[in-house]
Design an enzyme around this catalytic site. Sequence first.
Site, PDB file in Angstrom:
ATOM      1  N   PHE A  46     -23.660 -44.847  -4.565  1.00 22.74           N
ATOM      2  CA  PHE A  46     -23.912 -43.676  -3.727  1.00 22.74           C
ATOM      3  C   PHE A  46     -23.923 -44.017  -2.238  1.00 22.74           C
ATOM      4  CE2 PHE A  46     -28.509 -44.476  -4.903  1.00 22.74           C
ATOM      5  CZ  PHE A  46     -29.016 -44.686  -3.633  1.00 22.74           C
ATOM      6  N   ARG A  51     -35.193 -49.795  -6.558  1.00 29.22           N
ATOM      7  CA  ARG A  51     -36.510 -49.181  -6.335  1.00 29.22           C
ATOM      8  C   ARG A  51     -37.644 -50.160  -6.605  1.00 29.22           C
ATOM      9  NH1 ARG A  51     -35.265 -43.244  -9.100  1.00 29.22           N
ATOM     10  NH2 ARG A  51     -34.244 -42.330  -7.288  1.00 29.22           N
TER      11      ARG A  51
END
Length: 541
Positions: free
Chosen positions: A367, A430
């Site tokens: 992304f 993350r």
Amino acid sequence: MPTNKRLILAHLWVAFLVFAAACGLGVWQMWVRSPLSAPQDAPARYYQSVTGHGVAMAYVLTTFFIMGFGYFTAETSLKAEIPAPRLAWGSFWTALAGVALTVGSIASGRADVLYTFYPPITATVWFYVGLVLVVVASWVWCGQMIAAMARFKRARPGEPVPLAMYATVANAVMWLWTTAGVTVEILFQILPAVLGWTHTIDVGLSRTLFSWTLHAIVYFWLFPAYIAFYTMAPRAAGGRLYSDTMGRLSFALFLLYSLPVGMHHLFMDPEHSTGFKFIQMSLTALVSIPTLLTVFTISASMELAGRLRGGQGLFGWIRALPWDQSMVLATGLAFFMLWFGGGGGLINMSYGMNAMVHNTAWVTAHFHLIFGGTVVIMYFAIAYEIWPSLTGRAAGSPGARRLQLWLWAVGMMVMTLPWHYLGLQGQWRRVASFDYSDPRIAAWGPWVVVSLGGGVVLLASALLFIANLAPRSSAPRLTPAPTYAFALAAHPPRSVPRALNGFALWNVLVAILMAVAYGFPLLQFFTGDAPRALIHPLSGG
């Protein structure tokens, strides 16, 4: 020439200043995850920064840029002022107030929920109120774009809406559909929970509603880049658009195919059956159709320009293109990055292969290449292209513009290629930090440092971009300010099929596809068929 220049510039400056700050946060995050010692290295700070970086890039940069560019497109292509300038200013200040509330919530440490804000983790109510204000302001922009096109069609019956405006309204219509999912999630699930009206939340339903928005929002970001491909790049190259009709068809298909695909982000979630995941995979594959149509049409348009400039042989037209033009250079670099980003996306959308890379650095690379690569570099090029019309001055020198674009493309590739490799090695995303003394992951360290180097190059490019746009007394003023004109088509349509000059049919088709893609998956949460174990107690952000 646009009438409301100050309105357009206000939107663009907010977008770009927030973008530059977000780039700084991104570099610090990579520094923290690397083997190198970083300042303020604490998990809480990391997640606070990731939230700020994601919100700034995904919601603030994009929304303000798209609104500003939309106003420019409307007034330039239709040669008329937008329907309600005062309302447009009101929506600008509303969105800016929303940004202030959201940034303040993140800075206070009460909104470390990332830009996806998946429950059961929740933030302060002001974080969500701020986001709602930004979305409401964007709806006002959508109304302005639709009203401007309707006014044009009433005044000039039978005349095709200019392609740039047609695409802008397609994006506005898609955005109204796109934001429905997250709006329902915030208003009927998250806010009641945050306000203490409920004490549990159905995580499966929340994730499904957010998936409605999660992938279509990417095409909201992408539309300005594709508008530039079709209506600005051919003109900058000295040629014409190969086919106006192909452009209209591509934008209509993006509207149709980009919406019912978000559930492919939930391939690893247990609340939906494999059958509906397979349907989502199949629908996602359809997005490649308008993408490939665009690659063909823009390549053909560039070949026309190159051959008009004397290009000979099979590929001589490529060398003949004016690569010293910012828009042409950015288009070439954007296509190059789209090749890598789109290829990674084909892996993500494949039900089986997605399991290998789910929640790894591979997804982060994908992304960032699509958004940070193809989308953002075209935002740069659009700004450079329209700046003289807005300010009466060029945005920096030609050499400085080219250097900035090359730095961005090189930095993006250096940053994301190691992420692809690390994702295949299983590096999870993350996560605030890694123990590189562990021999099982020690080999990751050098690759993380390489990606950090790419991030530093990106930050340098972002700062150079701001410097190029900044007003300087030494920059010569262009008198009068040039009037911008979008590209003409090599084969302009004498008449446009009704389906490609409006959106009534496409909205019906979208409704049908959304019912197929989301009807039963959402219905199961209200019929007792959903796994109730997915209802979790709330926890603070």
